[in-house]
Design a protein around this motif. Structure first.
Motif, PDB file in Angstrom:
ATOM      1  N   ARG A 141       0.840  -1.193   0.000  1.00 37.53           N
ATOM      2  CA  ARG A 141       0.000   0.000   0.000  1.00 37.53           C
ATOM      3  C   ARG A 141       0.880   1.249   0.000  1.00 37.53           C
ATOM      4  NH1 ARG A 141      -5.449  -0.920   1.647  1.00 37.53           N
ATOM      5  NH2 ARG A 141      -5.835  -3.095   2.299  1.00 37.53           N
ATOM      6  N   LYS A 146      -3.677   3.127   0.055  1.00 32.51           N
ATOM      7  CA  LYS A 146      -4.265   2.484  -1.116  1.00 32.51           C
ATOM      8  C   LYS A 146      -3.358   1.372  -1.636  1.00 32.51           C
ATOM      9  CE  LYS A 146      -6.981   6.428  -2.756  1.00 32.51           C
ATOM     10  NZ  LYS A 146      -7.298   7.305  -3.912  1.00 32.51           N
ATOM     11  N   THR A 148      -1.295  -0.710  -4.068  1.00 36.45           N
ATOM     12  CA  THR A 148      -0.582  -0.385  -5.301  1.00 36.45           C
ATOM     13  C   THR A 148      -0.045  -1.607  -6.022  1.00 36.45           C
ATOM     14  OG1 THR A 148       1.481  -0.063  -4.068  1.00 36.45           O
ATOM     15  CG2 THR A 148       0.083   1.886  -4.453  1.00 36.45           C
ATOM     16  N   ASP A 209      -9.947   1.940  -9.029  1.00 30.29           N
ATOM     17  CA  ASP A 209     -10.018   1.826  -7.575  1.00 30.29           C
ATOM     18  C   ASP A 209      -9.760   0.377  -7.160  1.00 30.29           C
ATOM     19  OD1 ASP A 209     -10.683   4.506  -7.251  1.00 30.29           O
ATOM     20  OD2 ASP A 209     -12.827   4.110  -7.484  1.00 30.29           O
TER      21      ASP A 209
END
Length: 453
Positions: A141, A146, A148, A209
């Motif tokens: 992340r 988030k 990756t 997303d």
């Protein structure tokens, strides 16, 4: 969104050391891949794809009732390679959910949480945090939290190896992006394989997303590589089923000593003693009591029936308030009406036993239709097989059959008849008749007993 569901089942499973495919090994009496297919089938608007390879004919034959699209992967080169082979069959819109034939305990509720997040610009990962993440791909992340990328164990740096959030392998990807990602996969890694996990970095690059969902427990995402892991999942499943039964009103005298290898439904106040095995579909009514060491398969048992120890019941229907065993065997086709009794060392097969009738001990009743309130004495047998064909015995209501009687089928015994002990009955017995068929007894005086030579 409509969904393609891909179940990967092409692996060799060499550590199982088995003559048949790993995914056909059973957990809770059901092949692992069939468990996954059943769960996948419960999701709405889904099209199933089953990827097979090693011993794929076995897998295909075992799963043909699911009407899944069979895709062959004869020379497996990783999970990405498997999805690339399915790619031509994927729907243009919707999303693809990837599951594994050797991860049998994944739940429908977890998959539903994933599909609820699905849209054309979202990729959903199933991840879990483990105390010991050894062997798993790590979830990478960024500073904003988030996702990756996913880095496989063999390709991870020292800092990445400290991450304890891992990839379960289960993901849901939008088809409008997935086709391009699959075409871009390469095998430039330590394993020389096409990793499906590489699409995560591609999704991050493309601004898709990436959301994560967690399973309810670790067992949901546990895979099977050898028989030790298979046994561990078996115990986990049996524990889950035992807990469910107790929450549903059943008493298990030892929850660690019950095996449900199929579907067991229980009414309130059922009591099950130790070492009982249930296979196929078994339904127990309220108040049923089952003694230790019993085996029930594909049967229904009515309310308040007592099944005593070491009894076997298969493909049979048992009424209410019956008394069965100990050491009884009800073979396929047996039907017991309410208040019937089958005692110790009695075997039945394709036998209809009427209300209140009793076969108390040491008897064989096969291919028989028996009325109500019949009493069958010890040692009675129906001689239903002539060496070529089976024949039926018909016994009406209120018949009394003395001990050690042989009923040679086809034969009929009418209402209220009595058969004397030790008789061999070969022809019809009328209403309220007494039938006796014995050889004349002869007594010899001063008969010398044999002596040992």
């Amino acid at each position: 969104m409509t969904q393609d569901i891909v179940i990967l089942a092409a692996g060799k499973g060499s550590r199982m050391k088995s003559a048949f495919s790993k995914v056909l090994h059973k957990v809770g009496g059901i092949a692992m891949v069939r468990r996954v297919l059943t769960t996948a089938s419960s999701l709405p608007e889904s099209k199933l794809h089953l990827v097979v390879g090693h011993q794929g004919e076995q897998v295909e034959a075992n799963c043909q009732d699911f009407s899944a699209n069979i895709v062959w992967q004869n020379d497996p080169q990783g999970t990405g390679d498997a999805l690339r082979r399915v790619a031509p069959f994927l729907q243009k819109n919707g999303a693809t959910l990837t599951l594994y034939g050797d991860v049998p305990l994944i739940s429908a509720s977890t998959l539903q949480k994933m599909t609820a997040l699905s849209n054309p610009n979202t990729l959903v990962l199933l991840t879990i945090c483990l105390e010991n993440p050894m062997g798993y791909g790590r979830i990478v992340r960024n500073e904003q939290g988030k996702v990756t990328a996913i880095v496989e164990q063999k390709d991870a740096t020292e800092s990445q190896l400290t991450i304890n959030e891992v990839n379960t392998g289960i993901l849901l990807a939008p088809n409008n992006h997935l086709q391009g990602w699959l075409a871009s996969l390469t095998n430039k890694n330590a394993q020389g394989e096409f990793y499906l996990t590489d699409v995560i970095a591609m999704a991050a690059r493309d601004g898709v997303d990436i959301l994560t969902v967690n399973p309810e427990n670790e067992a949901e995402v546990a895979g099977v590589n050898d028989r030790v892991q298979l046994a561990a999942l078996e115990r986990e499943l049996q524990h889950q089923q035992a807990v469910s039964l107790m929450k549903n009103g059943a008493t298990l005298l030892d929850p660690s000593r019950i095996d449900v290898r199929g579907e067991l439904t229980t009414g309130n106040d059922v009591v099950i003693d130790v070492n009982c095995v249930f296979e196929g579909k078994v339904v127990l009514g309220a108040g049923v009591e089952i003694g230790p060491n019993c085996y029930l398969k594909n049967c229904t048992v009515g309310d308040n029936t007592i099944i005593k120890s070491n009894t076997l019941i298969e493909d049979s229907k048992v009424g209410e308030n019956c008394d069965i065993g100990p050491f009884a065997r009800l073979r396929p086709g047996t039907q017991l009406a309410n208040k019937a009794k089958i005692g110790n060392f009695v075997e039945t097969k394709k036998a209809i036993i009427g209300e209140g009738s009793k076969v108390n001990h040491l008897s064989y009743i096969g291919d028989t239709e028996m009325g109500a309130n019949v009493n069958v004495g010890a040692g009675t047998i129906t001689c239903n097989y002539d060496g070529v064909n089976k024949h039926r015995t018909q016994v009406a209501d209120n018949v009394f059959i003395g001990s050690n009687t042989s009923l040679v089928a086809p034969v009929q015994v009418a209402d209220g008849a009595t058969i004397a002990a030790g008789s061999t009955i070969t022809k019809q017995v009328g209403e309220n008749q007494l039938a006796f068929a014995r050889a004349r007894q002869t007594n010899k005086d001063n008969w010398p007993r044999p002596v040992k030579k």
